[in-house]
Motif scaffolding. Sequence first.
Motif, PDB file in Angstrom:
ATOM      1  N   VAL A   1       0.870  -1.171   0.000  1.00  0.00           N
ATOM      2  CA  VAL A   1       0.000   0.000   0.000  1.00  0.00           C
ATOM      3  C   VAL A   1       0.910   1.225   0.000  1.00  0.00           C
ATOM      4  O   VAL A   1       1.718   1.394   0.918  1.00  0.00           O
ATOM      5  N   PHE A   2       0.804   2.041  -1.042  1.00  0.00           N
ATOM      6  CA  PHE A   2       1.646   3.235  -1.140  1.00  0.00           C
ATOM      7  C   PHE A   2       0.889   4.472  -0.675  1.00  0.00           C
ATOM      8  O   PHE A   2      -0.301   4.636  -0.957  1.00  0.00           O
ATOM      9  N   LEU A   3       1.635   5.342   0.013  1.00  0.00           N
ATOM     10  CA  LEU A   3       1.122   6.651   0.411  1.00  0.00           C
ATOM     11  C   LEU A   3       1.938   7.715  -0.290  1.00  0.00           C
ATOM     12  O   LEU A   3       3.084   7.467  -0.667  1.00  0.00           O
TER      13      LEU A   3
ATOM     14  N   ALA B   1       6.042   7.190  -1.486  1.00  0.00           N
ATOM     15  CA  ALA B   1       6.784   7.704  -2.635  1.00  0.00           C
ATOM     16  C   ALA B   1       6.036   8.922  -3.168  1.00  0.00           C
ATOM     17  O   ALA B   1       4.831   9.067  -2.941  1.00  0.00           O
ATOM     18  N   PRO B   2       6.746   9.819  -3.861  1.00  0.00           N
ATOM     19  CA  PRO B   2       6.081  11.024  -4.391  1.00  0.00           C
ATOM     20  C   PRO B   2       5.208  10.682  -5.600  1.00  0.00           C
ATOM     21  O   PRO B   2       5.584  10.957  -6.731  1.00  0.00           O
ATOM     22  N   LEU B   3       4.077  10.082  -5.348  1.00  0.00           N
ATOM     23  CA  LEU B   3       3.241   9.573  -6.433  1.00  0.00           C
ATOM     24  C   LEU B   3       2.277  10.650  -6.917  1.00  0.00           C
ATOM     25  O   LEU B   3       1.496  11.201  -6.139  1.00  0.00           O
TER      26      LEU B   3
ATOM     27  N   GLY C   1       8.211  -0.581 -15.564  1.00  0.00           N
ATOM     28  CA  GLY C   1       6.931  -0.101 -15.038  1.00  0.00           C
ATOM     29  C   GLY C   1       6.768  -0.520 -13.591  1.00  0.00           C
ATOM     30  O   GLY C   1       7.642  -1.157 -12.996  1.00  0.00           O
ATOM     31  N   GLY C   2       5.615  -0.149 -13.007  1.00  0.00           N
ATOM     32  CA  GLY C   2       5.381  -0.483 -11.598  1.00  0.00           C
ATOM     33  C   GLY C   2       5.915   0.617 -10.697  1.00  0.00           C
ATOM     34  O   GLY C   2       6.960   1.211 -10.955  1.00  0.00           O
ATOM     35  N   THR C   3       5.175   0.878  -9.624  1.00  0.00           N
ATOM     36  CA  THR C   3       5.557   1.959  -8.711  1.00  0.00           C
ATOM     37  C   THR C   3       6.930   1.704  -8.100  1.00  0.00           C
ATOM     38  O   THR C   3       7.749   2.613  -7.984  1.00  0.00           O
TER      39      THR C   3
ATOM     40  N   HIS D   1       3.934   6.958 -12.478  1.00  0.00           N
ATOM     41  CA  HIS D   1       3.764   6.967 -11.023  1.00  0.00           C
ATOM     42  C   HIS D   1       4.458   8.140 -10.325  1.00  0.00           C
ATOM     43  O   HIS D   1       3.792   8.971  -9.715  1.00  0.00           O
ATOM     44  N   VAL D   2       5.792   8.175 -10.388  1.00  0.00           N
ATOM     45  CA  VAL D   2       6.533   9.136  -9.558  1.00  0.00           C
ATOM     46  C   VAL D   2       6.554  10.523 -10.224  1.00  0.00           C
ATOM     47  O   VAL D   2       6.924  10.656 -11.389  1.00  0.00           O
TER      48      VAL D   2
END
Lengths: 486, 190
Positions: A355-357, A427-429, B134-136, B175-176
């Motif tokens: 789970v990313f924040l 992460a800076p998403l 790809g992928g976070t 993503h980033v």
Amino acid sequence: MSSQTPAGPSLTVLAREGRRALPIAMVSDQEFVALDDLAAAFQLTVHEESLGAITVTYKGKTIVLTPEQALASVAGRLVSLPAPPSRSGRRWLVPVEFISRALTLVYDARLDLRKPSRLLVVGDVRVPRILVRYDSPGAGGRLTIDATPRANSTVTQEGERILVKFDADALDAPTPLLPPQTLQAAAPFVRDIRVADNTTIAIDPGPRFGGFRAAAQPADATARLVIDFVSAQTDTTPAPPVPAAPQPPPEVPPALTPPASAIRTIAVDPGHGGEDDGVRGAQGTKEKDLALAVARRVKGIVEGRLGIRVLLTRDDDRNIPLDDRTALANNNKADLFISLHANASVRRSAAGATVFLAAFDDSDTEAARPAPGDRVPTFGGGLRDIELVPWNLAQTRHLTQSIEFATILEQQLRNRVPLSVHPIDRAPLRVLESANMPAVLLEMGFLSNAEQEKQLMVDVFQVGVAQSIYEAVVRFRDSLNAGGGR
Amino acid sequence: MDRRVSVAIGIVFVAFVVVWLMFVSTPRWFSRPQKPVAAAPAPAPPAPPGRKIKARLFYVSEDGTRLTGVEREIAYGEGPLEQAREIISAQIAPVTEPLVSAVPPGTKLRALFMTEGGDAYIDLSREVTAAHTGGTLDETLTVYTLVNALTANLPAITSVQLLVEGKEVDTLSGHVDLRRPLSKNLAWVQ
């Protein structure tokens, strides 16, 4: 719980091994527990470093606390606390939220802190929260008993006394079960109601009691038991002092009445789409298809069972710019944003859900702090203070709740799908940064891992993820409805 | 007539100033407009042959979830800018097992420049996005491999922004957020 307060307030810890009480100290209106009490209860090692930091270690995993900072670093991640650690003589005290925000991230078993009840449930112990209401429809009386999470109950009669026994290990119930004025209104039918033992509620009937009928009404995560009392044929009592009892003021927020819910709309964002496949597995599975399939399942379960509106940022195979996805959630005033993705690693063995924040640099959080001097003229004259947070930093204001939701979601996922060694990461998403509500991005598993690619495409896995999200939404909603007790 | 000529000259001058302002003076519209103090095309002119320094480079950890810092000898560069170019050239160079790089194979350094404020800009070839897994997770590791390679080795550099084929990009693979320079983040390093 009904009967546990030794001397002064305490936090009751309920585990398979039994129960124990940890003394609570009040510091500036915050509830604190002593670190060495926690250490004894949870096999933690506490060490005070020479530079002032306090390290708490559990099975090789470390939490670092710093005096005067309302933060904990948990295995490299920062979580916020409502207050910094506080020293009392030679002991260190930490806010009770340390348990639900920091310790739970490293501890083996589930830690469910119920702050309003001063209860900490450890592991798979079943401790439903009990809420009782009384009202008097027509000439009769009605008790409504809600148990959350759902716990079935059986109703029996011993002599005159009615016993409601729950299929649980203990009950999380207020003391008294009904406030005195409500009990007074209920007196014709209910002379007394209390927790008789760990899992049973006993009801002593009043003078007008002629019989009862009990019916179970399961509703999403709550089991509701309704007991209707019938008036005795021969009413020997003079009219009680409370004829036509006024509707008692609701002593607790009703758990199931829909308008009271803190969550009305959820935005679910299936990642990628259109020409952007996202990650492609070796067997040809595309991240965009997996994300959409699970998003549709989440919509089905959450809308069907909870009546909460679920917006999908896309419901077909098209690519939508990241900003538009978040904007859809913001413009529809969604109360929660969940982006669904599948992960990839150049290391083929990497596996498990994360789970990313959102994460922000210090300079960002500084920029997001509202400037005190921002004032705008109002219609009709005068000035009004406004809070301006840059659009792309909207998430900074919701991080605490995002962390709470991520923690709950991780706990729900843990029962159903493999988790990464870092189940919560930051992460800076971009898709989360501008979300003006609690927001997470769930990487369900690794399509770069051949074994996981197979798992991710089967129904059981996808239903497991959707079910975990549904359960997390229920718990998060209940927590918000209870006033954000964590 | 004189007046019309001077008006025409005036218009041309104003237009020139506007164009200069738009495309030369403030090329970065909303993010910290800072004048690049130097820009150097890649590949680098070779440093004095043989001279080496030690730098900490970053590769994907064995379990794939973090970066691992590895001390390696790289070519010496005169001044922070030259040294930054040497570090990134070494960081994106192909490696063999057991090292695995989070930077996609084939990625080349097109240019690297710095501002007086300590922001570095790394301009990479299109492979950094086109060949990305790809992928976070991997995207985060790619970004912090490059950000940390400069910020952990060169105190003069406090933040790093990645460019692709000379342009700002939103993300590498969805993503980033790369719209602004990112600071050192050792939480992603084991």
